[in-house]
Enzyme design. Structure first.
Site, PDB file in Angstrom:
ATOM      1  CE  LYS A   1      17.286  42.797 -72.608  1.00 16.87           C
ATOM      2  NZ  LYS A   1      17.319  41.780 -71.767  1.00 16.87           N
TER       3      LYS A   1
ATOM      4  CB  ILE B   1       9.821  50.670 -66.154  1.00 10.03           C
ATOM      5  CG1 ILE B   1      10.327  50.265 -64.983  1.00 10.03           C
ATOM      6  CG2 ILE B   1       9.417  52.114 -66.485  1.00 10.03           C
ATOM      7  CD1 ILE B   1      11.477  51.040 -64.931  1.00 10.03           C
TER       8      ILE B   1
ATOM      9  CE  LYS C   1      17.455  45.740 -70.295  1.00  7.52           C
ATOM     10  NZ  LYS C   1      18.034  45.849 -69.124  1.00  7.52           N
TER      11      LYS C   1
END
Length: 430
Positions: free
Chosen positions: A107, A138, A208
């Site tokens: 990230k 997820i 993120k």
């Protein structure tokens, strides 16, 4: 893509070594689902002889990952070194230029260089996939890119760091201090054993947020200054007081469009115990999107650890093996716009302010007078004396006020001798 697909893994830390083992264990399953034969032809890390959780094939080991691209025919490169620059950027850019598909959980790299790398991928007609960079297992990025593609998303927020969520949950449940719970998190593998700073100071969650906002709002990744605070200053006392108020402290990442301007932030929030987000505990992450016509959508799952991360990495792999060539950010880089930033000074919240003061007459009135001067109206006051130390804890909940008002008001308390430490500020989220 050919029937035989050659794979390289660069970086064999917690995620990389777990992924390496998963690819070996699930090789046949992947081949059945995609009709492609996969071969791991190269792996790379700094130390060939380091003791690792799983045995590696030293015959395909490279200490210099750049040599892999020169000596091997690679179709897909996994980058899990984790740097925002340096060798991480160099190997990913070089792979894309050589028409090699790239999959990464990095990230820091994507939030800093995603705009540039996406253009490279598009120019060379290969994939740059980074599902694992946000919220572990997820599938939030794929959900935004595909499942919610026809919706106009106006806001995305949630718990994006499993380490900090575990620490805050465990402090409440165990009644132990931040330092003790952090040590426990490190022992369990939820926090980096060496330097967990990027989790604790909010940077991990903020990277993120920047990726999420680029996808949700079809904009270029922003590099503008934003509010970013971590949980290092959250005391057990704050956890206990929050509990008395029927609230919990959560580190939230938030991005939204306000009057056509982009607002992004990460900071601790007080949320109601009766809310959904207030009941996402432990290492769990949860991402909530608000859009039209879908309304509110919630995705929840484990956000820390190599297992959930590898799940997303393998999902990206299957997508590529099935022949899906997609824009990294859902639409062409040429159509992604640069958006002006919302003025952070205008961001407003109710505030939780905790003062540690000398227990003497006039201290409380001096605080409330100062708040009134800056148009910060008081909603609730809790005062708890400590007679042994001749001090008191004063907690004030304010009505909504702007960041600018709060900053200007609180700065004056640094010079007040009756206030023993600079006040703790936590925003209420509603």
């Amino acid at each position: 893509m050919n029937k035989i697909v050659n794979i390289a893994i660069v970086g064999l830390g917690q995620v990389g070594i777990y992924l390496y083992n998963e690819l070996r264990l699930k090789k046949k399953e992947i081949e059945i689902k995609t009709g492609k034969k996969i071969n791991i032809v190269a792996i790379s890390a700094k130390n060939k002889n380091k003791k690792r959780k799983y045995n590696i094939n030293k015959k395909i080991f490279y200490t210099n990952p750049l040599k892999i691209l020169k000596e091997k025919k690679i179709d897909i490169l996994f980058e899990s070194i984790g740097q925002s620059d340096g060798i991480s950027k160099k190997i990913v850019a070089m792979a894309l230029k050589n028409k090699i598909n790239v999959i990464t959980p990095n990230k820091a790299l994507i939030s800093k260089h995603g705009n540039e790398l996406a253009k490279l991928a598009e120019k060379n007609n290969v994939n740059l996939e980074f599902e694992a960079s946000v919220a572990g297992g997820i599938p939030i990025l794929r959900t935004i890119k595909e499942g919610l593609a026809t919706n106009k998303i106006k806001k995305v927020y949630g718990i994006l760091n499993g380490t900090t969520n575990y620490i805050l949950t465990e402090m409440e449940n165990s009644n132990e201090t931040f330092d003790k719970v952090l040590k426990k998190a490190q022992e369990l593998g939820y926090a980096e054993p060496g330097n967990p700073k990027l989790d604790l100071n909010g940077f991990d969650a903020f990277a993120k947020v920047r990726i999420l906002s680029a996808l949700a709002f079809n904009n270029q990744i922003s590099h503008q200054k934003c509010i970013m605070e971590g949980i290092e200053n959250i005391d057990l006392k704050d956890i206990k007081i929050a509990n008395q108020l029927n609230l919990r402290i959560k580190l939230l990442g938030i991005c939204e469009m306000i009057n056509n301007r982009l607002f992004e932030t990460v900071h601790p929030c007080l949320v109601g115990k009766d809310t959904y987000i207030g009941n996402v505990n432990g290492v769990m992450n949860a991402v909530i999107t608000e859009g039209k016509p879908v309304g509110e959508s919630i995705l929840q799952g484990e956000g820390a650890g190599p297992g959930p991360t590898s799940s997303s990495l393998l999902s990206d792999l299957l997508s590529i093996l099935r022949g899906n060539i997609r824009y990294p950010f859902g639409i062409s880089s040429n159509k992604r716009k640069a958006v002006k930033a919302f003025n952070n000074d205008d961001y407003s919240n109710s505030l939780y302010l905790r003062f540690e003061v000398k227990d003497k007459q006039g201290v409380l009135s001096s605080i409330t007078n100062r708040l009134a001067k800056y148009k910060m109206s008081v909603k609730r006051i809790i005062q708890t004396p400590d007679k042994k130390r001749n001090s008191a804890t004063i907690v004030i909940i304010t009505h909504k006020t702007s960041e600018k008002n709060a900053r200007n008001c609180l700065s004056i308390f640094r010079k007040n001798r009756n206030i023993l430490k600079f006040p703790t500020l936590i925003r209420l989220y509603s």
